[in-house]
Design a protein around this motif. Structure first.
Motif, short mmCIF file in Angstrom:
data_model
loop_
_atom_site.label_atom_id
_atom_site.label_comp_id
_atom_site.label_asym_id
_atom_site.label_seq_id
_atom_site.Cartn_x
_atom_site.Cartn_y
_atom_site.Cartn_z
N TYR A 64 -11.50 2.17 -5.43
CA TYR A 64 -10.82 3.38 -5.92
C TYR A 64 -10.43 3.20 -7.38
O TYR A 64 -10.17 2.08 -7.84
CB TYR A 64 -9.56 3.65 -5.10
N VAL A 97 2.17 3.24 -8.47
CA VAL A 97 1.50 1.98 -8.11
C VAL A 97 2.25 0.80 -8.72
O VAL A 97 2.43 -0.23 -8.07
CB VAL A 97 0.03 2.00 -8.57
N SER A 145 4.07 -2.36 -6.85
CA SER A 145 3.64 -3.71 -7.21
C SER A 145 4.84 -4.53 -7.70
O SER A 145 4.81 -5.15 -8.77
CB SER A 145 2.55 -3.64 -8.28
N LEU A 196 -6.59 1.99 -13.11
CA LEU A 196 -6.41 0.87 -12.20
C LEU A 196 -7.53 0.86 -11.17
O LEU A 196 -7.78 1.87 -10.52
CB LEU A 196 -5.07 0.96 -11.46
N VAL A 237 -8.58 -0.29 -7.64
CA VAL A 237 -7.95 -0.72 -6.39
C VAL A 237 -9.05 -1.08 -5.40
O VAL A 237 -9.85 -0.23 -5.00
CB VAL A 237 -7.04 0.38 -5.81
N CYS A 248 -10.23 -2.18 -1.79
CA CYS A 248 -9.85 -2.18 -0.38
C CYS A 248 -11.04 -2.68 0.44
O CYS A 248 -12.15 -2.81 -0.07
CB CYS A 248 -9.48 -0.77 0.08
N LEU A 255 1.31 1.04 -0.67
CA LEU A 255 0.18 1.44 -1.50
C LEU A 255 -0.76 2.34 -0.71
O LEU A 255 -1.25 3.36 -1.22
CB LEU A 255 -0.57 0.21 -2.01
N ARG A 256 -1.03 1.97 0.53
CA ARG A 256 -1.88 2.80 1.37
C ARG A 256 -1.29 4.20 1.55
O ARG A 256 -2.00 5.20 1.52
CB ARG A 256 -2.07 2.14 2.74
N PRO A 303 -5.85 -2.61 1.54
CA PRO A 303 -5.78 -2.90 0.11
C PRO A 303 -5.72 -4.40 -0.14
O PRO A 303 -4.90 -5.10 0.48
CB PRO A 303 -4.49 -2.21 -0.33
N ILE A 311 -5.47 -5.24 -7.07
CA ILE A 311 -5.47 -4.20 -8.11
C ILE A 311 -5.87 -4.85 -9.43
O ILE A 311 -5.40 -5.95 -9.75
CB ILE A 311 -4.07 -3.57 -8.26
#
Length: 206
Positions: A76, A111, A115, A127, A129, A131, A182-183, A194, A197
């Motif tokens: 992502y 985000v 974090s 960013l 990401v 997963c 985050l999800r 995830p 990052i």
């Protein structure tokens, strides 16, 4: 929380020739935690995504190695400062060389707060990401599956970081975040997990 949407953005074809050698990129890679906010071009965004998970031949093999070529990773882009692209959350489709927009709005600060309040993350242009759907490899590799998935995420992230150096950009790997939050914020569907990052942008010294 951003509004959920669906929009397809085709990306430019990736380049397979560059002006920097692999050795120079390896030498120049450093973890950077301060960014200027300068925009990244859509072409460079596409190149970076391709370097991490893009297809490198007609059979659909990707730029990063994958155990059994099962490709459990999902990538992502949390976009904030990319020219020609609205802020939002995008999902990368390697076979189509395209982005699917999933959410509107600049999600970088959310985000960063997730974090562990590393707010410098929000200064990056975008960013990455990473997963994973571990179940894609479980049937073949059983208890080794998670280890193979983690290895693959490392391969893909390193590809992206070296490509960033070759394009004059900077990165840093972030593993300290609350995965469940985050999800939720990025509306990442189950069973995707995830993993890491990678903020990408131009340092303040660039």
């Amino acid at each position: 929380m951003g509004e959920q949407v669906e929009m397809i953005v085709k990306l430019p074809a990736p380049s397979t020739r560059g002006s920097m050698s692999l050795e120079q990129a390896l030498s120049g890679r450093r973890s950077v935690r301060s960014y200027s906010g300068k925009q990244v071009s859509l072409e460079n965004l596409g190149q970076l995504l391709w370097s991490a998970q893009g297809c490198s031949d007609k059979e659909g093999h990707r730029t990063a190695p994958s155990a059994g070529a099962l490709y459990p990773l999902e990538l992502y882009a949390v976009v904030g400062a990319v020219s020609g692209l609205e802020a939002g959350l995008y999902h990368y489709a390697p076979a189509d060389r395209a982005l699917s927009k999933r959410m509107n709005g600049d999600l970088r600060q959310q985000v960063a707060r997730i974090s562990l309040e590393q707010m410098w993350i929000s200064g990056a242009s975008w960013l990455a990401v990473f997963c994973a759907v571990t179940q894609r490899v479980t049937e073949k590799y059983g208890p080794d599956s998670r280890r193979f998935v983690d290895m693959e995420a490392g391969h893909a992230a390193q590809n992206l970081m070296l490509q960033a150096v070759a394009l004059g950009m900077d990165t840093c790997v972030v593993g300290a975040f609350k995965a469940d939050q985050l999800r939720k914020v990025l509306q990442i569907p189950q069973p995707q997990l995830p993993l890491l990052i990678v903020p990408v942008g131009y340092s303040e010294l660039s």
